[in-house]
Motif scaffolding. Structure first.
Motif, PDB file in Angstrom:
ATOM      1  N   SER A 181     -56.945 -87.970   2.401  1.00 54.82           N
ATOM      2  CA  SER A 181     -57.518 -88.173   3.735  1.00 54.82           C
ATOM      3  C   SER A 181     -56.467 -88.722   4.689  1.00 54.82           C
ATOM      4  CB  SER A 181     -58.710 -89.120   3.665  1.00 54.82           C
ATOM      5  OG  SER A 181     -59.761 -88.545   2.927  1.00 54.82           O
ATOM      6  N   THR A 182     -56.228 -87.994   5.772  1.00 58.73           N
ATOM      7  CA  THR A 182     -55.107 -88.316   6.654  1.00 58.73           C
ATOM      8  C   THR A 182     -55.525 -88.855   8.022  1.00 58.73           C
ATOM      9  OG1 THR A 182     -55.085 -85.966   7.274  1.00 58.73           O
ATOM     10  CG2 THR A 182     -53.504 -86.673   5.585  1.00 58.73           C
ATOM     11  N   SER A 183     -56.818 -88.961   8.303  1.00 57.23           N
ATOM     12  CA  SER A 183     -57.265 -89.463   9.604  1.00 57.23           C
ATOM     13  C   SER A 183     -56.875 -90.928   9.775  1.00 57.23           C
ATOM     14  CB  SER A 183     -58.784 -89.340   9.745  1.00 57.23           C
ATOM     15  OG  SER A 183     -59.223 -89.984  10.923  1.00 57.23           O
ATOM     16  N   LEU A 232     -50.369 -90.092   7.498  1.00 59.53           N
ATOM     17  CA  LEU A 232     -51.431 -90.000   8.487  1.00 59.53           C
ATOM     18  C   LEU A 232     -51.227 -88.820   9.432  1.00 59.53           C
ATOM     19  CD1 LEU A 232     -51.404 -93.034   7.501  1.00 59.53           C
ATOM     20  CD2 LEU A 232     -52.317 -93.607   9.755  1.00 59.53           C
ATOM     21  N   ASP A 233     -52.337 -88.396  10.051  1.00 59.05           N
ATOM     22  CA  ASP A 233     -52.241 -87.348  11.065  1.00 59.05           C
ATOM     23  C   ASP A 233     -51.448 -87.804  12.277  1.00 59.05           C
ATOM     24  OD1 ASP A 233     -53.694 -85.637   9.506  1.00 59.05           O
ATOM     25  OD2 ASP A 233     -55.620 -86.136  10.430  1.00 59.05           O
ATOM     26  N   SER A 234     -51.371 -89.118  12.488  1.00 56.53           N
ATOM     27  CA  SER A 234     -50.562 -89.639  13.588  1.00 56.53           C
ATOM     28  C   SER A 234     -49.078 -89.419  13.324  1.00 56.53           C
ATOM     29  CB  SER A 234     -50.849 -91.127  13.801  1.00 56.53           C
ATOM     30  OG  SER A 234     -50.721 -91.854  12.594  1.00 56.53           O
ATOM     31  N   ILE A 239     -59.406 -94.146   9.334  1.00 62.44           N
ATOM     32  CA  ILE A 239     -59.863 -94.692   8.057  1.00 62.44           C
ATOM     33  C   ILE A 239     -59.308 -96.095   7.812  1.00 62.44           C
ATOM     34  CG2 ILE A 239     -59.682 -94.383   5.536  1.00 62.44           C
ATOM     35  CD1 ILE A 239     -59.826 -91.319   6.190  1.00 62.44           C
ATOM     36  N   THR A 240     -58.107 -96.350   8.282  1.00 64.47           N
ATOM     37  CA  THR A 240     -57.470 -97.645   8.006  1.00 64.47           C
ATOM     38  C   THR A 240     -57.290 -98.497   9.265  1.00 64.47           C
ATOM     39  OG1 THR A 240     -55.369 -96.442   8.051  1.00 64.47           O
ATOM     40  CG2 THR A 240     -56.281 -96.975   5.891  1.00 64.47           C
ATOM     41  N   THR A 241     -58.109 -98.265  10.288  1.00 71.47           N
ATOM     42  CA  THR A 241     -57.979 -99.066  11.509  1.00 71.47           C
ATOM     43  C   THR A 241     -59.086-100.109  11.641  1.00 71.47           C
ATOM     44  OG1 THR A 241     -59.244 -97.429  12.779  1.00 71.47           O
ATOM     45  CG2 THR A 241     -56.833 -97.210  12.784  1.00 71.47           C
ATOM     46  N   ARG A 242     -59.860-100.298  10.576  1.00 71.71           N
ATOM     47  CA  ARG A 242     -61.037-101.167  10.683  1.00 71.71           C
ATOM     48  C   ARG A 242     -60.841-102.538  10.041  1.00 71.71           C
ATOM     49  NH1 ARG A 242     -64.771 -97.057   7.820  1.00 71.71           N
ATOM     50  NH2 ARG A 242     -62.755 -96.643   6.855  1.00 71.71           N
ATOM     51  N   GLY A 243     -59.604-102.832   9.637  1.00 69.64           N
ATOM     52  CA  GLY A 243     -59.322-104.146   9.063  1.00 69.64           C
ATOM     53  C   GLY A 243     -59.829-104.329   7.648  1.00 69.64           C
ATOM     54  N   TYR A 244     -60.061-103.230   6.936  1.00 67.64           N
ATOM     55  CA  TYR A 244     -60.551-103.329   5.557  1.00 67.64           C
ATOM     56  C   TYR A 244     -59.437-103.796   4.620  1.00 67.64           C
ATOM     57  CZ  TYR A 244     -64.885-100.877   6.817  1.00 67.64           C
ATOM     58  OH  TYR A 244     -66.089-100.533   7.356  1.00 67.64           O
ATOM     59  N   GLU A 245     -59.836-104.537   3.602  1.00 68.40           N
ATOM     60  CA  GLU A 245     -58.877-105.083   2.644  1.00 68.40           C
ATOM     61  C   GLU A 245     -58.708-104.207   1.408  1.00 68.40           C
ATOM     62  OE1 GLU A 245     -57.046-107.908   3.002  1.00 68.40           O
ATOM     63  OE2 GLU A 245     -57.842-108.077   5.024  1.00 68.40           O
ATOM     64  N   LEU A 246     -59.670-103.324   1.138  1.00 67.35           N
ATOM     65  CA  LEU A 246     -59.707-102.614  -0.147  1.00 67.35           C
ATOM     66  C   LEU A 246     -59.511-101.115  -0.013  1.00 67.35           C
ATOM     67  CD1 LEU A 246     -62.719-104.545  -1.747  1.00 67.35           C
ATOM     68  CD2 LEU A 246     -60.276-105.002  -2.035  1.00 67.35           C
ATOM     69  N   VAL A 247     -58.960-100.667   1.117  1.00 66.56           N
ATOM     70  CA  VAL A 247     -58.738 -99.239   1.359  1.00 66.56           C
ATOM     71  C   VAL A 247     -57.238 -98.949   1.421  1.00 66.56           C
ATOM     72  CG1 VAL A 247     -59.055 -97.354   2.995  1.00 66.56           C
ATOM     73  CG2 VAL A 247     -60.925 -98.947   2.581  1.00 66.56           C
ATOM     74  N   PRO A 252     -67.232 -92.781   5.795  1.00 63.99           N
ATOM     75  CA  PRO A 252     -68.500 -93.466   5.501  1.00 63.99           C
ATOM     76  C   PRO A 252     -68.559 -94.038   4.087  1.00 63.99           C
ATOM     77  CG  PRO A 252     -68.820 -91.084   5.535  1.00 63.99           C
ATOM     78  CD  PRO A 252     -67.438 -91.342   6.050  1.00 63.99           C
ATOM     79  N   ALA A 253     -67.923 -93.361   3.128  1.00 59.00           N
ATOM     80  CA  ALA A 253     -67.915 -93.881   1.762  1.00 59.00           C
ATOM     81  C   ALA A 253     -67.146 -95.195   1.692  1.00 59.00           C
ATOM     82  CB  ALA A 253     -67.302 -92.853   0.812  1.00 59.00           C
ATOM     83  N   SER A 254     -66.030 -95.279   2.431  1.00 56.39           N
ATOM     84  CA  SER A 254     -65.215 -96.497   2.384  1.00 56.39           C
ATOM     85  C   SER A 254     -65.950 -97.697   2.972  1.00 56.39           C
ATOM     86  CB  SER A 254     -63.880 -96.279   3.107  1.00 56.39           C
ATOM     87  OG  SER A 254     -64.070 -96.052   4.491  1.00 56.39           O
TER      88      SER A 254
END
Length: 373
Positions: free
Chosen positions: A127-129, A146-148, A132-140, A110-112
């Motif tokens: 943070s390993t979920s 990853l947990d995957s 967090i990085t599957t939403r197409g964000y440019e600044l994360v 939520p913070a990101s």
């Protein structure tokens, strides 16, 4: 963002904002350090903070970044999603453009959202979920795997090395814990291992007698736990007290000295997946010595990834020649960085191109022995 403030003025502002700071200079680039100062997993916050602060100190001693010094500002989110949102809004209000954090995936996500909307670049070292990085964000970005990856590493080891007949997969119903538990369960199921129990417990619970009775009833001979050390430590101790003799394994969220303090002798033999022990790399001997000179423990799994997080922000600013976060993000995606955790490069999502989790055998004295490379 570059600010010119006297030390006394800054301390007054920081006190009003509920934050602490250090390494203040006449010209500074602020980096927010967001994570748990308080709460049940504050020990992990300590790992992140000492790693990030050491990087800030050493970068500043070496001349800073493009003529400016780095300034770290600590924010306590207690690994609570609501508090993390409040922290993110304070960071926005203080016009800080860079964040190292958050620590817990359920707080980072939520913070990101807020950081991306406000043009703030965030690097999480813990943070390993995958979400967090599957939403197409440019600044994360993140400096940990990853947990995957971690989940399959654990599942494969259980299937190929432990070879249990029945495995219970337990989790704490939170984003991180349930996510990695699901990944482990899927690998075990694909390998033909019977998983008769996939169940959640409530974070903060103290009595796990009902769970232990269920484990005994199901006849499991191995347990994987997705979550953090406070609950698993109690499960280990109570299982031993109640005569349940099965093997246990958990992710990096359980691998710290507190689990030995909670579980005592019952923590002996626990299997844990952790990042590589970067403190044991001979190339990091001087850095390890610097931590020890401050009576700080460099062995925690998030210490070196947090150091690397600050370093890549600094290097990204240097390469961009600017503190514009979009330019820094592009520099991070377009270059490779030599850090104490190795050569780091990022994919389009902001994840590391390469990262390995190691399986360790945990000992009751809080030391560990690597079982894989």
């Amino acid at each position: 963002m570059v600010h010119k403030k006297a030390l006394s003025q800054f301390i007054a502002v920081a006190a009003l904002a509920g934050a602490s700071s250090f390494a203040v200079a006449a010209d500074t680039i602020k980096i927010a350090l967001a994570g748990p100062v308080t709460g049940p997993v504050a020990q992990y916050g300590d790992m992140q903070f000492i790693g990030a602060k050491m990087a800030i100190e050493q970068i500043n001693k070496a001349g800073g970044v493009n003529g400016s010094q780095l300034e770290g500002v600590v924010f306590d989110d207690a690994c609570d999603p609501k508090q993390a949102v409040a922290v993110a809004n304070r960071i926005v209000n203080q016009q800080i453009q860079f964040v190292v954090g958050h620590l817990c995936s359920s707080s980072t996500q939520p913070a990101s959202d807020i950081y991306e909307d406000e043009g703030i670049l965030m690097v999480t070292a813990a943070s390993t979920s995958p979400e967090i990085t599957t939403r197409g964000y440019e600044l994360v970005f993140r400096t940990i795997g990853l947990d995957s990856l971690q989940g399959p590493t654990a599942g494969k080891y259980i299937a190929e090395q432990i070879k249990p007949k029945k495995v219970a997969v337990i989790h704490d119903k939170q984003q991180y814990g349930e996510g990695i538990a699901t990944a482990v369960r899927d690998v075990l199921t694909e390998a033909g291992i019977d998983v008769p129990l996939f169940e959640g417990v409530t974070a903060g619970d103290k009595d796990f007698s009902a769970l232990i009775a269920k484990l005994r009833q199901e006849g499991v001979d191995f347990v994987y736990y997705g979550g953090y050390h406070p609950e698993l430590g109690l499960i280990l101790r109570q299982s031993a007290e109640q005569g349940l003799k099965v093997g246990f394994m958990g992710p990096e969220g359980v691998g710290n000295s507190d689990i030995s303090a909670i579980a005592g002798a019952a923590s002996e033999g626990l299997l844990v997946t952790l990042p590589k022990a970067f403190d044991e790399d001979p190339r990091n001997a001087d850095l390890v010595a610097a931590f020890k000179a401050k009576n700080e423990d460099p062995t925690g799994p998030f210490v070196f990834p947090a150091y690397a997080a600050v370093q890549i922000i600094a290097d990204g600013i240097k390469l961009a020649g600017d503190t514009d976060t979009a330019k820094v993000a592009e520099a991070l995606r377009s270059n490779e960085f030599d850090t104490p955790t190795g050569m780091l490069s990022f994919d389009e999502k902001g994840d590391l191109q390469d990262f390995n989790f190691v399986v360790y055998k945990w000992h009751a004295d809080a030391t560990k022995t690597a079982l894989t490379e």
